[in-house]
Design an enzyme around this catalytic site. Structure first.
Site, PDB file in Angstrom:
ATOM      1  N   ASP A   1      -8.646   3.539   1.427  1.00 59.13           N
ATOM      2  CA  ASP A   1      -7.553   3.790   2.250  1.00 59.13           C
ATOM      3  C   ASP A   1      -8.263   4.558   3.660  1.00 59.13           C
ATOM      4  O   ASP A   1      -9.079   5.499   3.611  1.00 59.13           O
ATOM      5  CB  ASP A   1      -6.627   4.905   1.822  1.00 59.13           C
ATOM      6  CG  ASP A   1      -5.360   5.301   2.506  1.00 59.13           C
ATOM      7  OD1 ASP A   1      -5.467   4.739   3.666  1.00 59.13           O
ATOM      8  OD2 ASP A   1      -4.475   5.709   2.079  1.00 59.13           O
TER       9      ASP A   1
ATOM     10  N   CYS B   1       0.828  -1.042   0.034  1.00 57.89           N
ATOM     11  CA  CYS B   1      -0.151   0.122   0.167  1.00 57.89           C
ATOM     12  C   CYS B   1       0.891   1.382   0.031  1.00 57.89           C
ATOM     13  O   CYS B   1       2.178   1.093  -0.303  1.00 57.89           O
ATOM     14  CB  CYS B   1      -0.822  -0.143   1.133  1.00 57.89           C
ATOM     15  SG  CYS B   1      -0.353   0.067   2.730  1.00 57.89           S
TER      16      CYS B   1
ATOM     17  N   ARG C   1      -3.307  -0.489   5.391  1.00 55.36           N
ATOM     18  CA  ARG C   1      -3.916  -1.658   4.819  1.00 55.36           C
ATOM     19  C   ARG C   1      -3.033  -2.620   4.556  1.00 55.36           C
ATOM     20  O   ARG C   1      -3.464  -3.811   4.901  1.00 55.36           O
ATOM     21  CB  ARG C   1      -4.431  -1.203   3.429  1.00 55.36           C
ATOM     22  CG  ARG C   1      -5.485  -0.100   3.488  1.00 55.36           C
ATOM     23  CD  ARG C   1      -5.720   0.489   2.057  1.00 55.36           C
ATOM     24  NE  ARG C   1      -4.350   1.363   1.704  1.00 55.36           N
ATOM     25  CZ  ARG C   1      -4.390   2.094   0.586  1.00 55.36           C
ATOM     26  NH1 ARG C   1      -5.424   1.991  -0.288  1.00 55.36           N
ATOM     27  NH2 ARG C   1      -3.170   2.992   0.399  1.00 55.36           N
TER      28      ARG C   1
HETATM   29  P1  4NP Z   1      -1.622   3.005   3.931  1.00 58.08           P
HETATM   30  O1  4NP Z   1      -2.656   4.184   4.289  1.00 58.08           O
HETATM   31  O2  4NP Z   1      -1.248   2.994   2.509  1.00 58.08           O
HETATM   32  O3  4NP Z   1      -3.175   1.793   4.181  1.00 58.08           O
HETATM   33  O4  4NP Z   1      -0.886   2.668   4.781  1.00 58.08           O
HETATM   34  C1  4NP Z   1      -1.699   5.536   4.507  1.00 58.08           C
HETATM   35  C2  4NP Z   1      -0.989   5.895   5.660  1.00 58.08           C
HETATM   36  C3  4NP Z   1      -0.284   7.019   5.521  1.00 58.08           C
HETATM   37  C4  4NP Z   1      -0.267   7.995   4.252  1.00 58.08           C
HETATM   38  C5  4NP Z   1      -1.071   7.375   3.374  1.00 58.08           C
HETATM   39  C6  4NP Z   1      -1.966   6.444   3.204  1.00 58.08           C
HETATM   40  N1  4NP Z   1       0.456   9.127   4.262  1.00 58.08           N
HETATM   41  O5  4NP Z   1       0.553   9.742   3.478  1.00 58.08           O
HETATM   42  O6  4NP Z   1       1.013   9.187   5.284  1.00 58.08           O
END
Ligand code: 4NP
Length: 147
Positions: A119, A3, A9
């Site tokens: 997300d 991810c 995720r």
């Molecule tokens: P993930 O969610 O991709 O599901 O871990 C996110 C966590 C942090 C960020 C973006 C998506 N971020 O930009 O910090």
């Protein structure tokens, strides 16, 4: 399992598939990574940990890391959570990108659907619960297909 941040995720996906593979005596190496590296070295999001634990999956020991091009050499299958992640993976992997190894995770539920796992990063606990259930259903489909 890949991810963006490797804190919401993909840690859930790693935890669930790892546990299910073990339950089925499958000797699989399941790992996860993020494409942005913003959370390198961090544990999964508190709500990912909480929802996973409520379902009997302990993901507290996982540590966020950035996806690297060598992941295409190490792993047989790479699942992306969403279309933006796929774009990033292509950029990171460069000449090591192998289209035959990569797919949207949700294509294991609906072939060719190219749907994103939402997300939950900006939402509340409910979003994490929904994402958990979706990933769990998909991991069950993966086990049924490959075991
Ligand atoms: P993930 O969610 O991709 O599901 O871990 C996110 C966590 C942090 C960020 C973006 C998506 N971020 O930009 O910090």
């Amino acid at each position: 399992m890949v991810c963006l941040g490797n804190i919401c995720r993909s840690p859930i996906a790693e935890g669930i598939l790892q546990q299910k593979a073990k339950e089925h005596q499958l000797n699989w190496v399941v790992d996860s990574a993020g494409t942005n590296g913003f959370h390198n070295g961090e544990a999964p999001h508190t709500l990912s940990q909480k929802v996973a634990m409520q379902n009997g999956v302990d993901i507290s020991k996982q540590i966020s890391r950035k996806f690297v091009m060598e992941d295409f050499e190490l792993y047989d299958k790479i699942y992306v959570m969403a279309a933006d992640v796929l774009v990033d993976v292509k950029q990171i992997a460069k000449e090591k990108f192998d289209a035959s190894k990569i797919d949207f995770l949700l294509n294991e539920l609906q072939m060719g659907g190219n749907k994103n796992v939402p997300d939950p990063w900006y939402g509340n606990e409910d979003g994490f619960v929904k994402v958990y259930k979706l990933i769990e259903k998909t991991c069950e489909a993966i086990i049924a297909k490959y075991k």
